[in-house]
Scaffold this motif. Structure first.
Motif, PDB file in Angstrom:
ATOM      1  N   ASN A   1      -7.688   2.199  -1.759  1.00 60.91           N
ATOM      2  CA  ASN A   1      -7.957   2.188  -0.312  1.00 60.91           C
ATOM      3  C   ASN A   1      -8.649   3.508   0.009  1.00 60.91           C
ATOM      4  OD1 ASN A   1      -4.687   0.745   0.375  1.00 60.91           O
ATOM      5  ND2 ASN A   1      -6.570  -0.254  -0.233  1.00 60.91           N
TER       6      ASN A   1
ATOM      7  N   SER B   1       0.846  -1.194   0.000  1.00 57.02           N
ATOM      8  CA  SER B   1       0.000   0.000   0.000  1.00 57.02           C
ATOM      9  C   SER B   1       0.881   1.244   0.000  1.00 57.02           C
ATOM     10  CB  SER B   1      -0.920   0.010   1.216  1.00 57.02           C
ATOM     11  OG  SER B   1      -0.178   0.226   2.408  1.00 57.02           O
TER      12      SER B   1
ATOM     13  N   TYR C   1     -10.588   1.690   4.209  1.00 57.40           N
ATOM     14  CA  TYR C   1      -9.848   1.776   5.458  1.00 57.40           C
ATOM     15  C   TYR C   1     -10.617   2.728   6.380  1.00 57.40           C
ATOM     16  CZ  TYR C   1      -6.013   1.938   8.753  1.00 57.40           C
ATOM     17  OH  TYR C   1      -5.252   1.808   9.879  1.00 57.40           O
TER      18      TYR C   1
ATOM     19  N   GLN D   1      -3.894   4.705  -1.427  1.00 53.56           N
ATOM     20  CA  GLN D   1      -4.713   5.305  -0.386  1.00 53.56           C
ATOM     21  C   GLN D   1      -5.240   6.678  -0.799  1.00 53.56           C
ATOM     22  OE1 GLN D   1      -2.190   5.434   3.084  1.00 53.56           O
ATOM     23  NE2 GLN D   1      -1.497   3.325   2.769  1.00 53.56           N
TER      24      GLN D   1
END
Length: 402
Positions: free
Chosen positions: A240, A185, A283, A204
């Motif tokens: 994410n 990630s 997340y 992310q």
């Protein structure tokens, strides 16, 4: 005497030649084995393994599970400080909500088989991070059908990792388990340095702090960083996306921030799809400072996204995507075309403006259906044009048939 010297010299030549041949053969053997070993790290999954339990990345970035296209859609569960039962309860709640993927933390090998067995029963695939030794984890559970892949580095672009080290780790993992994908990630432009260091990048986008349009609209460009990074490689990327409040994670640094609303999360979800994401892992469902079900309204509303993605996943996985130019900077739009069907997605990132859209499509449609909406202000969907009005933060998905 001359004959003896000649014979001795001849013997030495034969011995020297034998040594040279032996060295050459040894070198060829080493080269062959090194090439074979190197290629095995990144080779395609053996067909038998793939059909039984394996995962792989198709050349277009689509994830294959047991040889079939799969769109991972689920949540992180940061499990370092949770009990085995709490992790299992989360798995059941996520599965019952209709999601198909969970990213979890492994702190004990002894009880993880039970968790993976339960995930298999529920139809949920698992990406694992760990503190028990990565190769130990892989050796113990690589044959479990619920395994989707292995997280080999979190926040890989935070300055603590070297691309060469992550690449070697990826090779090591693929040698230990050639039947499952590796995953890292990241969150910044530096992710480009790691574009070829794993099978999948989790990119992310956690922009929501105070509810400004520039925060929300940044998701498309943020996720696009990963898309552009992997374009030269046979790799994939998932998005994410934020389902937590920054003030819970870093209370001193982010005073007064708020939790994303469902409209914001749905908006980010479709922005990520338009940016090309081949999976979405939110997340987070749980970490040491956050538990999503405690935000009951958001959690219950998020459950409605599972059937939406399930309904359009086929064309997301098999359709050819093309961005569609819009008449406003607050509008992001695109189309997926698969044979005689198409999906058009239009996103309004404005918090306070209803925007009239006039889109010209690359195909003509005979029939059209607006998905996932009860009340709409449709003006015209026909031929190769869409003329409509999107309310603030609205997401419209149109299913077209030629």
């Amino acid at each position: 005497m001359k004959q003896q010297l000649s014979q001795s010299f001849s013997n030495r030549k034969i011995a020297l030649l034998s040594i040279i041949i032996l060295i050459l053969l040894s070198s060829l053997y080493l080269i062959y084995n090194n090439v074979f070993e190197f290629s095995s790290y990144c080779s395609t999954v053996p067909l038998e393994d793939l059909l039984n339990y394996g995962t792989e990345i198709r050349t277009d970035g689509v994830t294959l599970v047991k040889g079939k296209p799969f769109f991972p859609f689920g949540f992180y569960h940061v499990s370092w400080e949770t009990t085995t039962q709490e992790r299992k309860n989360a798995l059941n709640e996520i599965a019952n909500a209709g999601f198909n993927t969970i990213h979890v933390s492994v702190t004990r090998l002894e009880d993880y088989a039970e968790f993976l067995n339960e995930a298999e029963k529920l139809g949920v695939y698992v990406i694992s991070e760990q503190n028990v030794g990565l190769l130990n984890l892989i050796s113990a559970f690589k044959h479990k059908p619920a395994v989707l892949g292995w997280n080999i580095a979190d926040d890989v672009d935070n300055g603590r990792f070297l691309p060469s080290k992550i690449w070697k780790l990826h090779q090591l993992v693929r040698k230990a388990d050639h039947s499952h994908i590796t995953y890292v990630s990241g969150f910044s432009e530096r992710i480009k340095q790691f574009a070829n260091c794993s099978d999948v990048i989790g990119m992310q986008s956690y922009p929501i702090r105070y509810g400004k349009e520039r925060e929300l609209s940044s998701t498309y460009s943020q996720i696009s960083i990963a898309r552009d990074a992997i374009s030269a490689f046979n790799r994939s990327f998932y998005a994410n996306l934020q389902t937590f409040n920054w003030s819970n994670v870093k209370p001193l640094e982010y005073k007064g921030t708020r939790t994303p609303t469902f409209k914001e999360v749905r908006n980010m979800t479709y922005q990520a799809l338009l940016a090309g994401a081949k999976g979405i892992i939110y997340y987070t469902y749980h970490d040491s400072s956050w538990h999503l079900p405690s935000q009951s309204q958001l959690w219950n509303e998020l459950k409605s996204l599972a059937p939406e993605i399930r309904e359009i996943s086929s064309i997301l996985l098999e359709g050819k995507f093309q961005k569609v130019e819009a008449n406003s900077k607050s509008i992001i739009s695109g189309i997926w075309v698969d044979r005689n069907e198409a999906l058009v997605v239009v996103v309004n990132t404005s918090y306070d403006r209803a925007i009239e859209i006039k889109l010209e499509l690359p195909i003509s449609a005979n029939t059209a259906q607006l998905l996932f909406q009860k009340n709409t202000s449709i003006k015209n969907i026909g031929s190769n044009k869409i003329h409509d009005v999107l309310q603030p933060l609205a997401v419209y998905a149109y299913k077209l048939k030629a």
